[in-house]
Structures are given as C-alpha cells and as structure tokens.
Design an enzyme around this catalytic site. Structure first.
Site, PDB file in Angstrom:
ATOM      1  N   ASP A  48      16.759  36.970   2.041  1.00  0.00           N
ATOM      2  CA  ASP A  48      16.356  36.327   0.802  1.00  0.00           C
ATOM      3  C   ASP A  48      17.580  35.685   0.133  1.00  0.00           C
ATOM      4  O   ASP A  48      18.693  36.213   0.218  1.00  0.00           O
ATOM      5  CB  ASP A  48      15.741  37.375  -0.125  1.00  0.00           C
ATOM      6  CG  ASP A  48      15.278  36.807  -1.443  1.00  0.00           C
ATOM      7  OD1 ASP A  48      14.298  36.046  -1.436  1.00  0.00           O
ATOM      8  OD2 ASP A  48      15.902  37.128  -2.473  1.00  0.00           O
TER       9      ASP A  48
ATOM     10  N   THR B  28      27.036  30.407  -5.201  1.00  0.00           N
ATOM     11  CA  THR B  28      27.320  31.577  -4.363  1.00  0.00           C
ATOM     12  C   THR B  28      27.948  32.739  -5.126  1.00  0.00           C
ATOM     13  O   THR B  28      28.106  33.823  -4.556  1.00  0.00           O
ATOM     14  CB  THR B  28      28.243  31.202  -3.197  1.00  0.00           C
ATOM     15  OG1 THR B  28      29.476  30.680  -3.710  1.00  0.00           O
ATOM     16  CG2 THR B  28      27.581  30.165  -2.297  1.00  0.00           C
TER      17      THR B  28
ATOM     18  N   GLU C 250      16.650  32.448   4.046  1.00  0.00           N
ATOM     19  CA  GLU C 250      16.016  31.562   3.070  1.00  0.00           C
ATOM     20  C   GLU C 250      17.099  30.654   2.498  1.00  0.00           C
ATOM     21  O   GLU C 250      17.757  30.989   1.518  1.00  0.00           O
ATOM     22  CB  GLU C 250      15.352  32.376   1.956  1.00  0.00           C
ATOM     23  CG  GLU C 250      14.613  31.498   0.963  1.00  0.00           C
ATOM     24  CD  GLU C 250      14.391  32.157  -0.389  1.00  0.00           C
ATOM     25  OE1 GLU C 250      13.505  31.694  -1.123  1.00  0.00           O
ATOM     26  OE2 GLU C 250      15.125  33.116  -0.730  1.00  0.00           O
TER      27      GLU C 250
ATOM     28  N   HIS D 192      22.718  31.619  -1.466  1.00  0.00           N
ATOM     29  CA  HIS D 192      23.530  32.101  -2.586  1.00  0.00           C
ATOM     30  C   HIS D 192      24.611  33.086  -2.142  1.00  0.00           C
ATOM     31  O   HIS D 192      25.296  33.659  -2.987  1.00  0.00           O
ATOM     32  CB  HIS D 192      22.628  32.742  -3.640  1.00  0.00           C
ATOM     33  CG  HIS D 192      21.718  31.758  -4.317  1.00  0.00           C
ATOM     34  ND1 HIS D 192      22.131  30.963  -5.360  1.00  0.00           N
ATOM     35  CD2 HIS D 192      20.429  31.420  -4.059  1.00  0.00           C
ATOM     36  CE1 HIS D 192      21.132  30.185  -5.737  1.00  0.00           C
ATOM     37  NE2 HIS D 192      20.084  30.442  -4.967  1.00  0.00           N
TER      38      HIS D 192
END
Length: 475
Positions: free
Chosen positions: A215, A176, A263, A219
């Site tokens: 997207d 992340t 995602e 993360h």
C-alpha cells in the site's frame, strides 16, 4: 508490448500487432493468473468461501491488511457508518497500524489467519496480504509500546518530516517523507524499524503467504530519492525484496518465488520504472481508461491497446476498479455490476496484465454503495458470476496464446482472439448487437461456454447475436 497498428477490414476496426497471421500461430509470453481482492472479508469468511474461490478460477486471494490496527469508534464494524447509525465504524481503520503483528479486531486474530491459510492450502489458492509500512494511525499516540521500544523510541518511528502534511504530491521529498492524509510517515529507513517490519513479513511467510501488495508504495523512497534528515540510505526496497539483510534478518524466501506488487498510483514525477526494478506495479491510469470505455459503452472512447504506463503489461496489475476508486471518492461506484463484469472479461481475456477482481459489498446498489455495511462479511456474488468464472478459466486455458483484438466500427463489441484457440466476445452496450467480425478461429460452428449461444465462423468471419452487456467465451 509490440507496436500496434489500426486498419479497417471490411468495415471492421482491427487492433493488432504486426503480421497477425503469423502471430496467431505462434506462442507468446502470457500472464495466466487472476486475483480476487476479498476486500474487508474476515479471515474466517475467506476460509469459508475458499472452495468457491478455487472453483471460480482464482489463483490468488488478496486480503485486507492483517496487522494490528487502530480501534476506531468503539470497535464498531461498519464498513462506513453515518451519524446516527446503530453500528459504527469505518473500513479504513485497518490501514492505520499501531503495531506490526498478525491479527486485528476487524478481520480476525492470528489463529483465524492460520485457519484461513490451512483452507487456502487445501484448495491450492495462494494468499496475498496487503501490507503498509509507510505510516501509522492518525492518532500516533495509539501506537503500542512494543513497536516504540523496537525502533528505539517513539521519536525514532517517524521521519523528521513525518508530521508535515504533503502539499505537492509531485515533490518527491514531500511525497516520500511527509504526512499523507493525516497519516504520519514512518521512518522506513530506520534499521530497527526495518528489522521489526521484516519480522512481521517473515511471520506471514512462515504461515504460507505467497505475496504482498504494498500500500502507498510510491510514498516510500527509492535510492534516487531525497533523504530525510534521519536517514542515511533509502534502502527500504532493497531490504523488503530480500536484496539486503537488516541486522542479520532477511526476507525468508526468495522474492522471485512471491507475487509482490506496489500501489504506485500514477501522476507526474512518479518513478514507475525505478519502482518496477523491485516489484510489479498497479496500472491505475489503465483502469481509468477502461472505466471511461465502460461508461461510454464504446471501445473507442479511450485507448486500451496501450497500457498508459512506461512498464510493460507483463509486470502490471490491472483492474476495472480498486477499493480506493470504489470506496473513497466513489469514482467507479456508479458503474453497474454488468459494466464491471464486461470490463473484467476484457482484462481476463487479454494476454498480459495480472487482473485483480475487487469484491463489492454484499447488497450494494448504485444508490447504496455500502450494501449490508459490515466489515468481515463476504462481498456480493459477482466474483463467481458464470461470465467471470468462464473468463478466469479461459485465461488459464489460453496460456501461451497471443492476443489479436477486433472491434466493431461503432465500438460496441470487442473481440479478443487468443491465437487460433479461443475468443472472448463482449457487448459493451445496453442494446443487442449482431456481429460479423474477422477472427483467428478456424471456420466452423461454435457454442459459448456460459449461455450455449451459437456462433459461426465462415471464411475467417465470426457471426452471431450478442445480448446487451453480455460476454461470451468460446474455445
């Protein structure tokens, strides 16, 4: 999803919820919409094809990223150029933001985006925009001055760990806050960045956008994730979904009026259930299982009656393939268009999941994945193939009808019953198949919607002949 059981009726594999006779007469919660992923289509191209899109039964069109992006290889517009090609370029440059404003050289400017929205409104199609706040261009020096100034300077744009490559994607701190594939990680917890990004989001909403695909969502940190040293709270998702304002700015419309999904590719130590508190999620493992079934031509090659996900199907976006499985490692690119279509009919005929149809490049073959190899051009005609259109319309017509799935013993043919109102039949193999399958349809003679092929139901058993890699829609 109700608990599933497997048992044989007259040699037929039946996959169903408990008490199928009762279930067939009841209503159920269903997902009724389908999404066309107009991958790499320009805004002008989407607008020009909106009538076909609407008539093909799509409720949503997902665009590629609309943000200002890195101009690579001299601004060439190839999907993927090779050394020596006359036209250079790569499709993925629009995934490398240099600013968060509407318009880029690959897909079109802000006025062209507005014209696309006008076309969508005319045909009652909703637009989903692919957004990517997680990172900037690999060449971070290409970031434009307005963005640097808005976030308090270039050094404030990134996490302290943002230029450290991710080594272990299952380490949540690395995942992340670290650099993914050379893409430096944005400090999404910086309130100045959040304000700038939400201004972009609200600009899109002001033009009529009805949803977002996030997207690389996995993360971006969750409240329970480790903090970067430059962050005080992992609150990006609170802001992005309108639960919090940032410096007086808030999501312009209620999040529950939008279609928002992330995602969140599945792996070990991915917090799917926590992400699902904010948005719907991608069913990446389910897509892999479906491709295994299609590759083998056998429904029993993998388990498709479970979602391979801790989140229920009502909150999953399903696909046969995504732009990543097609364009990156070409994991799915070897499947034929016929196989992809069989997978699509299966997804669209089901009760839950929101299916996304990936538009392959025009002229593409199993030897030439890039086809005509031009960003901005329309994809091939598969998005409006008669079987695809029939499945899309079947899905809407079967709103509220529970599913009941039967499969031939060899796994060659799958039958998706929707209550007592309709059936989708799919031949997964490249040979003709004669069937005698239990069905929830009433006894009688039926003709499918695409090929006018006749089927007969006698004493609750459907009989007929299916051509190779062909689907049939009956209701």
């Amino acid at each position: 999803m109700k608990k599933t059981i497997f048992f044989a009726i007259a040699g037929i594999m039946t996959i169903t919820s408990c008490n199928p006779a009762k279930e067939a007469s009841e209503t159920a919660e269903t997902n009724d919409d389908v999404i066309l992923h107009a991958w790499s289509w320009s805004f002008d191209t989407i607008a020009a094809n909106m009538k076909d899109i609407a008539e093909s039964g799509y409720a949503y069109v997902q665009t590629s990223p609309a943000n200002t992006c890195y101009v690579g290889e001299g601004g060439g517009k190839a999907l993927f150029s090779q050394p020596g090609d006359s036209v250079t370029g790569k499709w993925y440059y629009y995934y490398q933001p240099t600013d968060w404003k509407i318009g880029n050289y690959l897909l079109g400017n802000c006025d062209q985006f507005k014209a696309m929205m006008d076309s969508a409104n005319k045909y009652n199609v909703k637009i989903i925009v692919d957004v990517l706040p997680n990172h900037t261009a690999i060449d971070h020096t290409a970031v434009l001055p307005d963005l640097d100034a808005a976030v308090g300077g270039h050094d404030k744009l990134y996490h302290a760990n943002g230029f450290t490559p991710i080594v272990d994607y299952n380490d949540r701190y690395q995942c992340t806050t670290g650099e993914m594939g050379g893409l430096p990680d944005v400090n999404t917890e910086n309130p100045d960045f959040q304000h700038y990004y939400m201004t972009y989001v609200n600009d899109l909403l002001s033009l009529g956008v009805k949803g977002f695909r996030y997207d690389t969502a996995k993360h971006i940190g969750l409240p329970s994730d480790p903090l970067d040293s430059l962050a005080t709270r992992n609150n990006f998702w609170e802001v992005a979904t309108g639960r919090e304002d940032v410096k007086g700015l808030k999501l312009a419309v209620p999040a529950d009026s939008l279609f928002i999904y992330g995602e969140v590719l599945q792996d070990k130590n991915v917090k799917e259930e926590e992400y699902a508190e904010y948005m719907d999620l991608t069913a990446s493992a389910y897509g892999h299982a479906l491709r295994e079934v299609l590759d083998k031509g056998n429904f029993t090659a993998d388990s498709l009656m479970k979602w391979h996900h801790p989140v229920d199907g009502k909150h999953l976006v399903t696909w046969v393939e995504s732009h990543d499985t097609y364009a990156n490692e070409h994991e799915s690119a070897g499947l034929t268009d016929d196989q992809i279509r069989m997978g699509w009919v299966f997804l669209a005929a089901r009760q839950n999941g929101t299916p996304l149809f990936f538009s392959r490049p025009a002229g593409s073959t199993r030897e030439n994945y890039w086809g005509n190899n031009l960003t901005g051009a329309r994809g091939n005609d598969e998005f409006k193939h008669p079987e695809v259109v029939a499945a899309n319309k079947f899905r809407r017509a079967m709103s509220g009808k529970p599913e009941h799935i039967n499969v031939t013993p060899d796994g060659a043919v799958v039958e998706i019953n929707r209550g007592s109102e309709g059936v989708a039949l799919i031949n997964l193999t490249n040979t003709p198949q004669e069937i005698a399958l239990p069905t929830t349809l009433n006894d009688g003679n039926y003709t499918d919607k695409v090929y006018n092929t006749d089927f007969k139901v006698t004493d609750g058993v459907m009989s007929g002949m299916l051509k190779p890699l062909t689907s049939y829609i009956i209701y």
